[in-house]
Scaffold this active site. Structure first.
Site, PDB file in Angstrom:
ATOM      1  N   GLU A   1      -4.215  48.048  83.484  1.00 16.05           N
ATOM      2  CA  GLU A   1      -5.130  48.255  82.346  1.00 16.05           C
ATOM      3  C   GLU A   1      -6.517  48.682  82.831  1.00 16.05           C
ATOM      4  OE1 GLU A   1      -4.921  44.623  80.011  1.00 16.05           O
ATOM      5  OE2 GLU A   1      -3.203  45.389  78.932  1.00 16.05           O
TER       6      GLU A   1
ATOM      7  N   GLU B   1       4.180  46.651  79.240  1.00 19.32           N
ATOM      8  CA  GLU B   1       3.826  45.371  78.614  1.00 19.32           C
ATOM      9  C   GLU B   1       3.938  45.517  77.113  1.00 19.32           C
ATOM     10  OE1 GLU B   1       0.202  43.275  79.514  1.00 19.32           O
ATOM     11  OE2 GLU B   1       0.242  43.980  81.591  1.00 19.32           O
TER      12      GLU B   1
HETATM   13  C1  BG6 Z   1      -2.620  42.350  79.146  1.00 16.47           C
HETATM   14  C2  BG6 Z   1      -2.675  41.935  80.590  1.00 16.47           C
HETATM   15  O1  BG6 Z   1      -3.926  42.580  78.710  1.00 16.47           O
HETATM   16  O2  BG6 Z   1      -2.179  41.464  78.180  1.00 16.47           O
HETATM   17  C3  BG6 Z   1      -1.881  40.682  80.918  1.00 16.47           C
HETATM   18  O3  BG6 Z   1      -2.309  42.972  81.449  1.00 16.47           O
HETATM   19  C4  BG6 Z   1      -2.023  39.698  79.783  1.00 16.47           C
HETATM   20  O4  BG6 Z   1      -2.338  40.194  82.142  1.00 16.47           O
HETATM   21  C5  BG6 Z   1      -1.432  40.312  78.531  1.00 16.47           C
HETATM   22  O5  BG6 Z   1      -1.455  38.453  80.038  1.00 16.47           O
HETATM   23  C6  BG6 Z   1      -1.435  39.407  77.321  1.00 16.47           C
HETATM   24  O6  BG6 Z   1      -2.708  38.889  77.118  1.00 16.47           O
HETATM   25  P1  BG6 Z   1      -2.949  37.328  77.008  1.00 16.47           P
HETATM   26  O7  BG6 Z   1      -4.393  37.157  76.949  1.00 16.47           O
HETATM   27  O8  BG6 Z   1      -2.246  36.903  75.770  1.00 16.47           O
HETATM   28  O9  BG6 Z   1      -2.335  36.731  78.223  1.00 16.47           O
END
Ligand code: BG6
Length: 470
Positions: free
Chosen positions: A172, A365
């Site tokens: 990211e 993701e």
């Molecule tokens: C992304 C990141 O922003 O979202 C991850 O690459 C992160 O590291 C994921 O865990 C979800 O966000 P969060 O804050 O719910 O863990």
């Protein structure tokens, strides 16, 4: 029925070292920026590791990787995304010799994946800048980080050249605009950080990404290297042209990162962004060529939500949980953490990226962070009835299928946090994304036992049928 997903579609799950490995000081590992942020990426920075920091122990993947990878294999994963903790390999970041024990750990992890035919997909830098580089050099504001990163990348590319084919440079990368410490290791407080230094740090990361892409290809021409950005389609809050233009500008700020990675140069509109912010990027000799000659093989991204933009945001209530900012969309439901749920946003992101670049895309993701409750199933086994997660993922994967039918070239899909882990933004364990429940709580208590959720079998079937069960 049409076969929507390509035969070689890479189904799998994603994690990051700092959120699940634990063992924060084992076998020579140094401290990273995560070891001093017990409240998450936007919270306080402590003097050193503190007991309330759940990331220090994570979910103890460091000692349980065999059990976890076996479960991933049982779901049928074709690919497994994780990151290497830079501080296991170079504990301070500026050493000249790597830490052998750290390298051995990832040998074991990758060997275990390969044993089951799972391809590792490895992020070099996932919010894990060595703390020493942050404190002593002010993170990526300092050009010296390019050299340290090159050394680290060369070391792991060489070591794992026959084990890992797919690599991502920075997780990211566009998040540095919003979380300069977590994302870019920038020690200067956000309120004191000038736009000049921030954009210069971004330039250093972009050059570093291109330089290591070059090194990767020299070490193994079969490697496939991707960039990684947050995708967040932006909708205007009304059809008023002012709002439409505002949404357009937000999109552009986001596209800046993938434009440089894919096209090898700053887009024309960057000049205006720099001018408006009194920024003049310092190019070292050779930077332009490096960027131009070492563009990525594929573009990967995270997708959790879309966002809404207005020319007059002060007129509206602010949205909650939107990493890149934005206003709430009245047409969408939200997760318990206020992240708005918009499967069609993923369809748009895929099509927009492909229209713009026509290179392969990888969704690395996506998922739903939710509070889960352990219950006994009809056989007396502990599980989680996470139909809400199944609904979320089913709806998003339907949209991926729709984009595939449109002709978008998609390499694969790795759901975020395929096993419960510590959240990045809030450092909680109760914000769970996994198909596998881990018995560890926000107060640190728990047995660390793993339990299959209902979504475990659902995802297994999705993979088994190559998406036909969706
Ligand atoms: C992304 C990141 O922003 O979202 C991850 O690459 C992160 O590291 C994921 O865990 C979800 O966000 P969060 O804050 O719910 O863990």
């Amino acid at each position: 029925m049409t076969k929507r997903f390509p035969e070689n579609f890479l189904w799998g799950g994603a994690t990051a070292a700092n959120q699940y490995e634990g063992a924060y000081n084992a076998d020579g590992k140094g401290l990273s920026v995560q070891d001093v942020t017990p409240d998450g990426g936007f919270g306080q920075i402590t003097d050193g590791p503190t007991e309330d920091n759940l990331k220090l122990e994570g979910i103890d993947f460091y000692h349980r990787y065999k059990e976890d990878i076996k479960l991933f294999a049982e779901m049928g994963f074709k690919v497994y995304r994780t990151s290497i903790a830079w501080t296991r390999i170079f504990p301070n970041g500026d050493e000249t010799e790597p830490n052998e024990a750290g390298l051995e750990f990832y040998d074991k992890v990758f060997d275990e994946c390969l044993k089951y035919g799972i391809e590792p997909l490895v992020t070099l830098s996932h919010y894990e800048t060595p703390l020493h580089l942050s404190k002593e050099y002010d993170g990526w504001t300092n050009r010296k980080l390019i050299d340290f990163f090159e050394r680290y990348a060369r070391t792991v590319f060489t070591r794992y050249k026959d084990k890992v084919k797919y690599w991502l440079t920075f997780n990211e990368i566009n998040s540095v605009l919003h979380a300069p410490f977590m994302s870019g290791g920038i020690w200067t407080k956000p309120e004191d950080l000038s736009k000049q230094d921030l954009y210069q740090a971004i330039h250093h990361e972009l050059v570093a990404s291109a330089k290591v892409t070059k090194i990767a290809r020299e070490i193994n021409p079969d490697f496939e290297i991707g960039c990684m950005v947050i995708a967040m389609p932006t909708y205007p809050i009304t059809p008023h042209p002012d709002d439409v233009v505002s949404a357009y500008h937000s999109e552009r700020q986001n596209y800046l990162f993938s434009d440089v990675h894919v096209r090898g140069k700053y887009p024309n509109y960057a000049k205006k962004i720099f001018r408006d912010n009194n920024v003049e990027i310092e190019f070292a000799e050779g930077d332009e060529e490096i960027l131009l000659e070492n563009t990525v093989d594929f573009l990967s991204f995270s997708y959790y939500m879309s966002r809404v933009s207005s020319a007059h945001p002060e007129k509206y209530k602010k949205g909650r949980g939107n990493i890149l900012g934005g206003l709430p969309n009245p047409h969408l439901e939200s997760s318990e953490w206020g992240w708005q749920i918009d499967p069609q946003g993923l369809y748009l992101a895929l099509n927009d990226f492909y229209d713009r670049y026509e290179i392969p895309l990888f969704i690395v993701e996506n998922g739903l962070g939710a509070v889960d409750e352990l219950v006994k199933d009809e056989n007396g086994e502990w599980t989680v009835e996470d139909d809400y997660r199944i609904d979320y993922m089913n709806a998003h994967l339907q949209q991926v299928g729709r984009a595939v039918e449109d002709g978008v070239d998609i390499m694969g899909y790795t759901s975020w946090g395929c096993i419960d882990l510590v959240s990045a933004s809030t450092a909680e364990l109760s914000k769970r994304y996994g198909f596998i429940y881990v018995d560890r709580n926000n107060d640190g208590s728990g047995s660390f036992e793993r339990y299959k959720k209902k979504s475990f079998n659902w995802y297994k079937e999705v993979i088994e049928t190559n998406g036909e069960s969706l």
